[in-house]
Scaffold this motif. Structure first.
Motif, PDB file in Angstrom:
ATOM      1  N   ASN A  58      16.715   1.328 -11.379  1.00 30.81           N
ATOM      2  CA  ASN A  58      17.350   1.364 -10.310  1.00 30.81           C
ATOM      3  C   ASN A  58      17.538   2.080  -8.611  1.00 30.81           C
ATOM      4  O   ASN A  58      16.528   2.506  -8.342  1.00 30.81           O
ATOM      5  N   GLN A  59      17.778   0.847  -7.671  1.00 28.42           N
ATOM      6  CA  GLN A  59      17.796   2.140  -6.265  1.00 28.42           C
ATOM      7  C   GLN A  59      18.023   3.397  -6.557  1.00 28.42           C
ATOM      8  O   GLN A  59      19.138   3.683  -6.652  1.00 28.42           O
ATOM      9  N   GLY A  60      17.071   3.643  -4.935  1.00 24.85           N
ATOM     10  CA  GLY A  60      17.054   5.522  -5.478  1.00 24.85           C
ATOM     11  C   GLY A  60      16.087   5.824  -6.522  1.00 24.85           C
ATOM     12  O   GLY A  60      15.884   7.272  -6.677  1.00 24.85           O
ATOM     13  N   GLN A  61      16.004   5.632  -7.395  1.00 18.51           N
ATOM     14  CA  GLN A  61      15.636   5.912  -8.757  1.00 18.51           C
ATOM     15  C   GLN A  61      13.930   5.478  -9.834  1.00 18.51           C
ATOM     16  O   GLN A  61      13.665   4.746 -10.391  1.00 18.51           O
ATOM     17  N   PRO A  62      13.322   4.891  -8.499  1.00 14.53           N
ATOM     18  CA  PRO A  62      11.763   4.292  -8.539  1.00 14.53           C
ATOM     19  C   PRO A  62      10.916   5.296 -10.194  1.00 14.53           C
ATOM     20  O   PRO A  62      10.954   6.729 -10.887  1.00 14.53           O
ATOM     21  N   LYS A  63      10.333   4.673 -10.657  1.00 11.85           N
ATOM     22  CA  LYS A  63       9.630   4.404 -11.698  1.00 11.85           C
ATOM     23  C   LYS A  63       7.940   4.321 -11.771  1.00 11.85           C
ATOM     24  O   LYS A  63       7.380   4.045 -10.700  1.00 11.85           O
ATOM     25  N   THR A  64       6.836   5.040 -11.779  1.00 15.07           N
ATOM     26  CA  THR A  64       5.831   4.922 -11.429  1.00 15.07           C
ATOM     27  C   THR A  64       4.332   4.970 -13.040  1.00 15.07           C
ATOM     28  O   THR A  64       5.014   5.497 -13.814  1.00 15.07           O
ATOM     29  N   MET A  65       4.152   4.010 -12.602  1.00 17.19           N
ATOM     30  CA  MET A  65       2.475   4.336 -13.333  1.00 17.19           C
ATOM     31  C   MET A  65       1.171   5.128 -13.454  1.00 17.19           C
ATOM     32  O   MET A  65       1.177   5.464 -11.743  1.00 17.19           O
ATOM     33  N   GLU A  66       1.258   6.040 -13.523  1.00 17.62           N
ATOM     34  CA  GLU A  66       0.392   7.175 -13.190  1.00 17.62           C
ATOM     35  C   GLU A  66      -1.085   7.310 -13.709  1.00 17.62           C
ATOM     36  O   GLU A  66      -1.015   6.701 -15.207  1.00 17.62           O
ATOM     37  N   VAL A  67      -2.596   7.275 -13.480  1.00 16.31           N
ATOM     38  CA  VAL A  67      -3.747   7.379 -13.327  1.00 16.31           C
ATOM     39  C   VAL A  67      -4.797   8.732 -13.289  1.00 16.31           C
ATOM     40  O   VAL A  67      -3.968   9.074 -12.670  1.00 16.31           O
ATOM     41  N   GLU A  68      -4.645   9.147 -14.043  1.00 13.93           N
ATOM     42  CA  GLU A  68      -5.587  11.056 -14.142  1.00 13.93           C
ATOM     43  C   GLU A  68      -6.786  10.639 -14.077  1.00 13.93           C
ATOM     44  O   GLU A  68      -7.368  11.480 -12.683  1.00 13.93           O
ATOM     45  N   SER A  95       0.795  -1.109   0.119  1.00 11.10           N
ATOM     46  CA  SER A  95       0.133  -0.069  -0.119  1.00 11.10           C
ATOM     47  C   SER A  95       0.616   1.511   0.172  1.00 11.10           C
ATOM     48  O   SER A  95       0.136   2.068  -0.810  1.00 11.10           O
ATOM     49  N   GLN A  96       1.852   1.265   0.910  1.00  9.50           N
ATOM     50  CA  GLN A  96       2.895   2.276   0.764  1.00  9.50           C
ATOM     51  C   GLN A  96       3.480   2.504  -0.662  1.00  9.50           C
ATOM     52  O   GLN A  96       3.557   3.546  -0.659  1.00  9.50           O
ATOM     53  N   ASN A  97       2.925   2.055  -1.635  1.00  5.80           N
ATOM     54  CA  ASN A  97       3.521   2.075  -2.965  1.00  5.80           C
ATOM     55  C   ASN A  97       2.461   2.811  -4.105  1.00  5.80           C
ATOM     56  O   ASN A  97       2.663   2.394  -5.075  1.00  5.80           O
ATOM     57  N   LEU A 105      -3.888   9.582  -9.978  1.00  4.74           N
ATOM     58  CA  LEU A 105      -3.443   7.880  -8.725  1.00  4.74           C
ATOM     59  C   LEU A 105      -1.629   8.002  -8.820  1.00  4.74           C
ATOM     60  O   LEU A 105      -1.945   7.624 -10.461  1.00  4.74           O
ATOM     61  N   ILE A 106      -1.172   7.291  -8.138  1.00  5.73           N
ATOM     62  CA  ILE A 106       0.585   6.764  -8.380  1.00  5.73           C
ATOM     63  C   ILE A 106       0.811   5.475  -8.225  1.00  5.73           C
ATOM     64  O   ILE A 106       0.251   4.613  -6.895  1.00  5.73           O
ATOM     65  N   LEU A 107       1.007   4.815  -8.489  1.00  5.90           N
ATOM     66  CA  LEU A 107       2.198   2.871  -8.311  1.00  5.90           C
ATOM     67  C   LEU A 107       3.115   2.950  -8.507  1.00  5.90           C
ATOM     68  O   LEU A 107       3.465   3.835  -9.589  1.00  5.90           O
ATOM     69  N   LYS A 108       3.725   2.893  -7.505  1.00  3.32           N
ATOM     70  CA  LYS A 108       5.609   2.800  -7.772  1.00  3.32           C
ATOM     71  C   LYS A 108       5.993   2.192  -7.131  1.00  3.32           C
ATOM     72  O   LYS A 108       5.999   1.403  -6.787  1.00  3.32           O
ATOM     73  N   ALA A 109       6.616   1.523  -8.885  1.00  2.00           N
ATOM     74  CA  ALA A 109       7.786   0.695  -8.389  1.00  2.00           C
ATOM     75  C   ALA A 109       9.293   1.244  -8.297  1.00  2.00           C
ATOM     76  O   ALA A 109      10.108   2.215  -8.127  1.00  2.00           O
ATOM     77  N   GLN A 122     -21.601 -11.278 -16.786  1.00  2.00           N
ATOM     78  CA  GLN A 122     -22.005 -10.662 -16.123  1.00  2.00           C
ATOM     79  C   GLN A 122     -21.005  -9.253 -15.299  1.00  2.00           C
ATOM     80  O   GLN A 122     -20.451  -8.692 -15.578  1.00  2.00           O
ATOM     81  N   ASN A 123     -21.585  -9.322 -14.116  1.00  5.84           N
ATOM     82  CA  ASN A 123     -20.980  -7.651 -13.688  1.00  5.84           C
ATOM     83  C   ASN A 123     -18.601  -8.677 -13.854  1.00  5.84           C
ATOM     84  O   ASN A 123     -18.743  -9.622 -13.736  1.00  5.84           O
ATOM     85  N   HIS A 124     -17.956  -7.675 -13.998  1.00  7.55           N
ATOM     86  CA  HIS A 124     -16.264  -7.198 -13.493  1.00  7.55           C
ATOM     87  C   HIS A 124     -15.812  -6.578 -12.492  1.00  7.55           C
ATOM     88  O   HIS A 124     -16.779  -5.417 -12.447  1.00  7.55           O
ATOM     89  N   TYR A 125     -14.791  -6.900 -12.303  1.00  4.40           N
ATOM     90  CA  TYR A 125     -14.106  -5.542 -11.976  1.00  4.40           C
ATOM     91  C   TYR A 125     -12.959  -4.854 -11.807  1.00  4.40           C
ATOM     92  O   TYR A 125     -12.970  -6.062 -12.466  1.00  4.40           O
ATOM     93  N   LEU A 126     -13.094  -4.270 -11.582  1.00  6.50           N
ATOM     94  CA  LEU A 126     -11.472  -3.355 -12.476  1.00  6.50           C
ATOM     95  C   LEU A 126      -9.787  -3.831 -11.270  1.00  6.50           C
ATOM     96  O   LEU A 126     -10.106  -3.722 -10.354  1.00  6.50           O
ATOM     97  N   ILE A 127      -9.033  -3.786 -12.366  1.00  3.89           N
ATOM     98  CA  ILE A 127      -7.835  -3.978 -11.352  1.00  3.89           C
ATOM     99  C   ILE A 127      -6.949  -3.199 -12.011  1.00  3.89           C
ATOM    100  O   ILE A 127      -6.614  -3.241 -12.792  1.00  3.89           O
ATOM    101  N   LEU A 128      -6.243  -2.618 -11.328  1.00  3.48           N
ATOM    102  CA  LEU A 128      -4.408  -1.558 -12.188  1.00  3.48           C
ATOM    103  C   LEU A 128      -3.592  -1.856 -11.246  1.00  3.48           C
ATOM    104  O   LEU A 128      -3.487  -2.270 -10.027  1.00  3.48           O
ATOM    105  N   ASN A 129      -2.418  -2.184 -11.876  1.00  4.94           N
ATOM    106  CA  ASN A 129      -0.948  -2.810 -10.943  1.00  4.94           C
ATOM    107  C   ASN A 129       0.419  -2.368 -11.979  1.00  4.94           C
ATOM    108  O   ASN A 129       0.384  -2.483 -13.257  1.00  4.94           O
ATOM    109  N   LEU A 130       1.487  -2.609 -11.327  1.00  9.32           N
ATOM    110  CA  LEU A 130       2.383  -2.102 -12.285  1.00  9.32           C
ATOM    111  C   LEU A 130       3.356  -3.567 -11.882  1.00  9.32           C
ATOM    112  O   LEU A 130       3.684  -3.292 -10.513  1.00  9.32           O
ATOM    113  N   ALA A 131       3.425  -4.280 -12.480  1.00 15.40           N
ATOM    114  CA  ALA A 131       4.148  -6.079 -12.541  1.00 15.40           C
ATOM    115  C   ALA A 131       5.497  -5.727 -12.828  1.00 15.40           C
ATOM    116  O   ALA A 131       5.776  -4.690 -13.859  1.00 15.40           O
ATOM    117  N   MET A 132       6.364  -6.540 -12.773  1.00 17.10           N
ATOM    118  CA  MET A 132       7.892  -6.538 -13.171  1.00 17.10           C
ATOM    119  C   MET A 132       7.438  -7.780 -13.506  1.00 17.10           C
ATOM    120  O   MET A 132       7.250  -8.791 -12.193  1.00 17.10           O
TER     121      MET A 132
END
Length: 463
Positions: A291-301, A98-100, A108-112, A265-275
């Motif tokens: 790189n350590q100390g240089q995170p990357k982000t998936m951002e959702v407006e 969750s902290q990522n 919305l920011i998903l941080k790798a 039928q109903n579906h639900y949504l998922i957002l993720n940044l896998a590696m």
């Protein structure tokens, strides 16, 4: 994307991963000295119009400074409590936390990120040394719908091993499993083909190859690298077809097998940044371009769900009195056939899912208890009962259940062994007389103090 999303050339590898579960990371080389990657041109928020005849049924615009918990649930383990597997069935090598996940600047920011080796543990997947962490969240039990236009403005990160995804699963996945639940992958991205939006559909095809699993995929090259700038990813879905679009352009061919039951039928949504994982051929964690100390982000407006004509309301929450047992067992009744009602207690031991208290069924002696609450005056229709549970030991009966009368057969889901808090739900319960009796029924037939069930945050949802 998910436990199994893949192109056909990785099908066999994925099946092996799903069967064998999780494995610890191999030793990783230090890539912290690698040069940072070039970042593409960025842009402001994108405008989008669904066209005439479409109404906005639900959206999250990610305003404010925190995630809307009424819409989303975040994961904090390499075990997915909804789909019930480790490393999501794809051999991914990131560990969601969750902290990522954060909300700021209208996004919305998903941080790798890569860290020093960190020991993380979940009894369902074992303890591992991890260096790669990221974010994963879903709307299961909160936003579940059928048909419409599902659209998002997303910026994905560049680099080898990045596997961002925007996708759906059938809301009944806990009952029927994958792929019988159906899956719709709106966006997947692979660094080897950076210009392409990849989309796919997965379902159970009966006589299809691969043991009945059926898969269909398409894609669209925008003629430009999709990474590091915002683009619009869209699914248009109705009872007869699915159309995928990148930046308002038609993607590949139309999927016309959406008449399958999985997509009615109903579906639900998922957002993720896998590696890493099977789509990349199971690379070592050290080879991921992060790189350590240089995170990357998936951002959702924003994420939006449009529907035609009158909008279909999302599942409606029905108030449950003392749902988190913060007031002891007030509003709850415990029935027992053998004088063991004392096995049901409200306590703080070992922590609650939320708040301080939770319900526990435990005794050092054999017991049987049914802790329940009844609702009357409900509108006729379909309902589900949901709760957060963790459980250990052996039980003859361990159920979350609902009954439409005192003498009716219960509609229930049997509770497995959960080392951490896990969201469970009943199958659909059809209420025709306004009455629903719901709660937990457990029976331990042997004297064993290791038998316990912790239960918290009960809810009723009208579908």
């Amino acid at each position: 994307m998910s436990r199994k999303t893949f192109s056909s050339k990785f099908l066999a590898a994925c099946c092996v991963t799903a069967l064998t579960g999780c494995a610890p990371d191999a030793p990783e080389p230090d890539v912290s000295s690698a040069a940072p990657e070039a970042v593409g041109q960025t842009q402001g928020e994108l405008d989008y119009s669904p066209g005439s005849g479409w109404n906005l049924a639900w959206s999250d615009e990610f305003e404010g400074s925190s995630l809307n918990g009424n819409n989303w649930t975040t994961l904090n383990s390499d075990f997915d409590p909804v789909t019930g597997n480790c490393n999501f069935g794809t051999g991914e090598i990131e560990y969601p936390r969750s902290q990522n996940i954060s909300v700021s600047g209208g996004k919305l920011i998903l941080k790798a990120e890569r860290t020093a080796a960190t020991s993380v543990s979940d009894t369902r997947c074992g303890s591992h040394q991890r260096t790669l962490f990221s974010g994963r969240l879903h709307t299961k039990g909160k936003v579940e719908r059928r048909y419409g236009k599902i659209v998002a403005s997303i910026k994905i990160p560049s680099g080898y091993g990045m596997w961002p995804a925007f996708w759906t699963l059938g809301a009944n996945v806990q009952q029927v499993g994958w792929p019988s639940s159906g899956e719709i992958d709106i966006l997947e991205w692979h660094s080897n083909e950076p210009n392409w939006m990849k989309s796919a559909v997965h379902w159970y095809g009966g006589t299809a190859p691969n043991g009945g699993d059926a898969h269909w995929g398409t894609g669209q090259s925008g003629g430009y690298n999709l990474a590091d700038s915002f683009h619009i990813y869209e699914l248009e879905w109705d009872a007869g077809k699915m159309v995928f679009r990148l930046d308002n352009q038609y993607v590949g061919t139309t999927f016309s097998n959406s008449t399958e039951a999985e997509f009615q039928q109903n579906h639900y949504l998922i957002l993720n940044l896998a590696m890493g994982g099977n789509w990349y051929g199971f690379p070592a964690a050290g080879s991921i371009a992060l790189n350590q100390g240089q995170p990357k982000t998936m951002e959702v407006e924003w994420v939006r769900w449009y529907q035609t004509g009158g909008t279909t309301p999302p599942p409606t929450g029905i108030g449950v009195d003392n749902a988190g047992f913060e007031s002891g067992l007030n509003s709850w009744t415990t029935w027992t056939p053998n004088g063991t009602a004392g096995a049901a207690i409200s306590e703080t031991y070992n922590g609650a899912h939320s708040g301080a208290y939770h319900l526990t069924h435990w005794s050092s002696q054999p017991f049987e208890t049914w802790t329940y609450q009844a609702k009357t005056g409900l509108a006729n229709g379909n309902y589900k009962v949901r709760a957060w549970v963790r459980k250990g030991g052996n039980f003859a009966i361990a159920r979350l259940q609902g009954k439409t009368s005192g003498s009716a057969a219960p509609v229930f889901t049997s509770l497995g062994t959960y080392g951490g808090w896990t969201l469970v739900e009943t199958p659909t319960i059809n209420v025709t007389s306004g009455y629903l009796e719901f709660g937990f029924h457990t029976q331990a037939t042997t004297a064993d103090g290791a038998n316990f069930i912790h239960m918290d945050d009960v809810e009723i949802v009208k579908l």
